[in-house]
Design a protein around this motif. Sequence first.
Motif, mmCIF file in Angstrom:
data_model
loop_
_atom_site.group_PDB
_atom_site.id
_atom_site.type_symbol
_atom_site.label_atom_id
_atom_site.label_comp_id
_atom_site.label_asym_id
_atom_site.label_seq_id
_atom_site.Cartn_x
_atom_site.Cartn_y
_atom_site.Cartn_z
ATOM 1 N N GLU A 180 0.813 -1.208 0.000
ATOM 2 C CA GLU A 180 0.000 0.000 0.000
ATOM 3 C C GLU A 180 0.852 1.265 0.000
ATOM 4 O O GLU A 180 0.487 2.273 -0.620
ATOM 5 C CB GLU A 180 -0.929 0.000 1.220
ATOM 6 N N LEU A 181 1.975 1.215 0.681
ATOM 7 C CA LEU A 181 2.857 2.386 0.745
ATOM 8 C C LEU A 181 3.897 2.398 -0.373
ATOM 9 O O LEU A 181 4.581 3.405 -0.580
ATOM 10 C CB LEU A 181 3.581 2.417 2.094
ATOM 11 N N ASN A 182 4.034 1.274 -1.055
ATOM 12 C CA ASN A 182 5.067 1.110 -2.076
ATOM 13 C C ASN A 182 6.457 1.359 -1.479
ATOM 14 O O ASN A 182 7.282 2.070 -2.042
ATOM 15 C CB ASN A 182 4.828 2.054 -3.259
ATOM 16 N N LYS A 183 6.678 0.745 -0.311
ATOM 17 C CA LYS A 183 7.937 0.885 0.398
ATOM 18 C C LYS A 183 8.461 -0.490 0.801
ATOM 19 O O LYS A 183 7.704 -1.443 0.940
ATOM 20 C CB LYS A 183 7.762 1.746 1.654
ATOM 21 N N GLU A 184 9.786 -0.548 1.007
ATOM 22 C CA GLU A 184 10.412 -1.793 1.433
ATOM 23 C C GLU A 184 10.131 -2.054 2.914
ATOM 24 O O GLU A 184 10.298 -1.179 3.753
ATOM 25 C CB GLU A 184 11.919 -1.720 1.215
ATOM 26 N N ILE A 185 9.686 -3.259 3.215
ATOM 27 C CA ILE A 185 9.439 -3.688 4.589
ATOM 28 C C ILE A 185 10.548 -4.636 5.026
ATOM 29 O O ILE A 185 10.890 -5.579 4.303
ATOM 30 C CB ILE A 185 8.083 -4.412 4.712
ATOM 31 N N ILE A 186 11.098 -4.383 6.202
ATOM 32 C CA ILE A 186 12.136 -5.252 6.763
ATOM 33 C C ILE A 186 11.588 -5.920 8.021
ATOM 34 O O ILE A 186 11.125 -5.240 8.937
ATOM 35 C CB ILE A 186 13.399 -4.451 7.137
ATOM 36 N N GLY A 187 11.604 -7.228 8.062
ATOM 37 C CA GLY A 187 11.172 -7.939 9.259
ATOM 38 C C GLY A 187 12.236 -7.830 10.337
ATOM 39 O O GLY A 187 13.410 -8.133 10.092
ATOM 40 N N PRO B 236 9.367 -10.598 23.038
ATOM 41 C CA PRO B 236 7.925 -10.883 23.060
ATOM 42 C C PRO B 236 7.074 -9.970 22.180
ATOM 43 O O PRO B 236 6.102 -9.388 22.630
ATOM 44 C CB PRO B 236 7.580 -10.683 24.541
ATOM 45 N N SER B 237 7.452 -9.851 20.898
ATOM 46 C CA SER B 237 6.654 -8.993 20.017
ATOM 47 C C SER B 237 6.868 -9.369 18.567
ATOM 48 O O SER B 237 7.898 -9.943 18.193
ATOM 49 C CB SER B 237 7.033 -7.522 20.215
ATOM 50 N N PHE B 238 5.898 -9.001 17.745
ATOM 51 C CA PHE B 238 6.088 -8.936 16.306
ATOM 52 C C PHE B 238 6.701 -7.571 16.020
ATOM 53 O O PHE B 238 6.334 -6.572 16.656
ATOM 54 C CB PHE B 238 4.757 -9.045 15.564
ATOM 55 N N SER B 239 7.615 -7.501 15.045
ATOM 56 C CA SER B 239 8.289 -6.234 14.790
ATOM 57 C C SER B 239 8.736 -6.134 13.339
ATOM 58 O O SER B 239 9.180 -7.122 12.749
ATOM 59 C CB SER B 239 9.503 -6.106 15.718
ATOM 60 N N SER B 240 8.615 -4.915 12.774
ATOM 61 C CA SER B 240 9.065 -4.651 11.405
ATOM 62 C C SER B 240 9.476 -3.194 11.282
ATOM 63 O O SER B 240 9.176 -2.373 12.151
ATOM 64 C CB SER B 240 7.963 -4.956 10.387
ATOM 65 N N SER B 241 10.150 -2.888 10.188
ATOM 66 C CA SER B 241 10.475 -1.500 9.884
ATOM 67 C C SER B 241 10.207 -1.232 8.411
ATOM 68 O O SER B 241 10.192 -2.152 7.590
ATOM 69 C CB SER B 241 11.936 -1.179 10.218
ATOM 70 N N ILE B 242 9.987 0.036 8.090
ATOM 71 C CA ILE B 242 9.742 0.470 6.722
ATOM 72 C C ILE B 242 10.855 1.435 6.330
ATOM 73 O O ILE B 242 11.136 2.386 7.067
ATOM 74 C CB ILE B 242 8.384 1.191 6.588
ATOM 75 N N ILE B 243 11.487 1.190 5.203
ATOM 76 C CA ILE B 243 12.500 2.110 4.697
ATOM 77 C C ILE B 243 11.776 3.219 3.933
ATOM 78 O O ILE B 243 11.257 2.999 2.839
ATOM 79 C CB ILE B 243 13.510 1.396 3.783
ATOM 80 N N LEU B 244 11.719 4.402 4.527
ATOM 81 C CA LEU B 244 11.025 5.528 3.909
ATOM 82 C C LEU B 244 11.918 6.271 2.919
ATOM 83 O O LEU B 244 11.465 6.704 1.863
ATOM 84 C CB LEU B 244 10.527 6.493 4.989
ATOM 85 N N GLN B 245 13.169 6.443 3.284
ATOM 86 C CA GLN B 245 14.138 7.104 2.414
ATOM 87 C C GLN B 245 15.497 6.434 2.570
ATOM 88 O O GLN B 245 15.840 5.964 3.658
ATOM 89 C CB GLN B 245 14.291 8.589 2.756
ATOM 90 N N LYS B 246 16.267 6.435 1.485
ATOM 91 C CA LYS B 246 17.635 5.928 1.533
ATOM 92 C C LYS B 246 18.477 6.784 0.610
ATOM 93 O O LYS B 246 18.244 6.820 -0.596
ATOM 94 C CB LYS B 246 17.699 4.461 1.109
ATOM 95 N N ASN B 247 19.440 7.504 1.190
ATOM 96 C CA ASN B 247 20.294 8.396 0.420
ATOM 97 C C ASN B 247 21.744 7.949 0.561
ATOM 98 O O ASN B 247 22.240 7.780 1.676
ATOM 99 C CB ASN B 247 20.147 9.840 0.930
ATOM 100 N N GLU B 248 22.411 7.768 -0.573
ATOM 101 C CA GLU B 248 23.803 7.336 -0.565
ATOM 102 C C GLU B 248 24.691 8.435 -1.122
ATOM 103 O O GLU B 248 24.419 8.995 -2.184
ATOM 104 C CB GLU B 248 23.973 6.058 -1.391
ATOM 105 N N LEU B 249 25.740 8.768 -0.398
ATOM 106 C CA LEU B 249 26.707 9.769 -0.820
ATOM 107 C C LEU B 249 28.099 9.235 -0.554
ATOM 108 O O LEU B 249 28.549 9.166 0.602
ATOM 109 C CB LEU B 249 26.485 11.092 -0.079
ATOM 110 N N GLU B 250 28.743 8.825 -1.622
ATOM 111 C CA GLU B 250 30.073 8.231 -1.530
ATOM 112 C C GLU B 250 30.072 7.091 -0.513
ATOM 113 O O GLU B 250 29.443 6.071 -0.726
ATOM 114 C CB GLU B 250 31.109 9.313 -1.202
ATOM 115 N N ASP B 251 30.747 7.269 0.626
ATOM 116 C CA ASP B 251 30.855 6.164 1.584
ATOM 117 C C ASP B 251 29.889 6.296 2.752
ATOM 118 O O ASP B 251 30.066 5.661 3.791
ATOM 119 C CB ASP B 251 32.287 6.060 2.117
#
Length: 234
Positions: free
Chosen positions: A75-82, A89-104
């Motif tokens: 629905e968000l068209n975003k990458e989900i990381i389990g 004692p939980s279910f847990s995930s994260s969503i990558i909203l932005q990823k910016n790469e600059l050299e290293d």
Amino acid sequence: MNTNFAFNSNKYDLWEIYEVIKKYYPIGISRNEGRGIYLEYKGIQALEKIIADNIHNSNNYQDRWESFTTQIGKELNKEIIGTTYGQAPSFSSSIILQKNELEDCIHKKELHFSVSLIGNFYQIYGLDTTTVLDVKEQKGFHAVNAVTTSPYAAFKEYFEFVERRIQEKYLNYKIVPFGFGQAIIRGLEVRYLDDFDCSINKGLFNHFLSEENISKFIRGDKNYGKEMWAKKED
């Protein structure tokens, strides 16, 4: 430095949180206590069964959590990381909203969310992180730059979306405000860590907001969701 768990009982009722902690953890008994009486506590034994049923059973995990988060990603068209952690004692995930790469250097905006397996509680927060890459050594140096504790700035839309989806699936669940979640209970030790005097978040969710893991820079309202815990007028 984390504060002790406490609240204004004239306005709020958070005893539900403490009662769940007390039910599943033998407060005041060390994990290293002689003869292993920590592990004999009925709450610890019940907790291990809950984790095995919900996380270690791959079919249940897929049905109860992965399918839910996969739909959010679509629905968000975003990458989900389990990020569900084996003994936490939980279910847990994260969503990558932005990823910016600059050299290293890599900068990410991530929205993290968890649902407790031992009580009707959930958690949402945003992280700004950077990773500095050492190509020669083939490793990276990771740091959390800021924690966002409520719908704020670039996290607002996604925070509110995920919260709506959690509330639709997990009826009558309440968010644990960041300020309360980071409070500690003296004598609380959890099964999956060696820490002493653990926080509410460690008892209900996971260790990702450990002081050594997060930045001192906190944005947004640390008490977001507190109104859910307000006492009802007679």
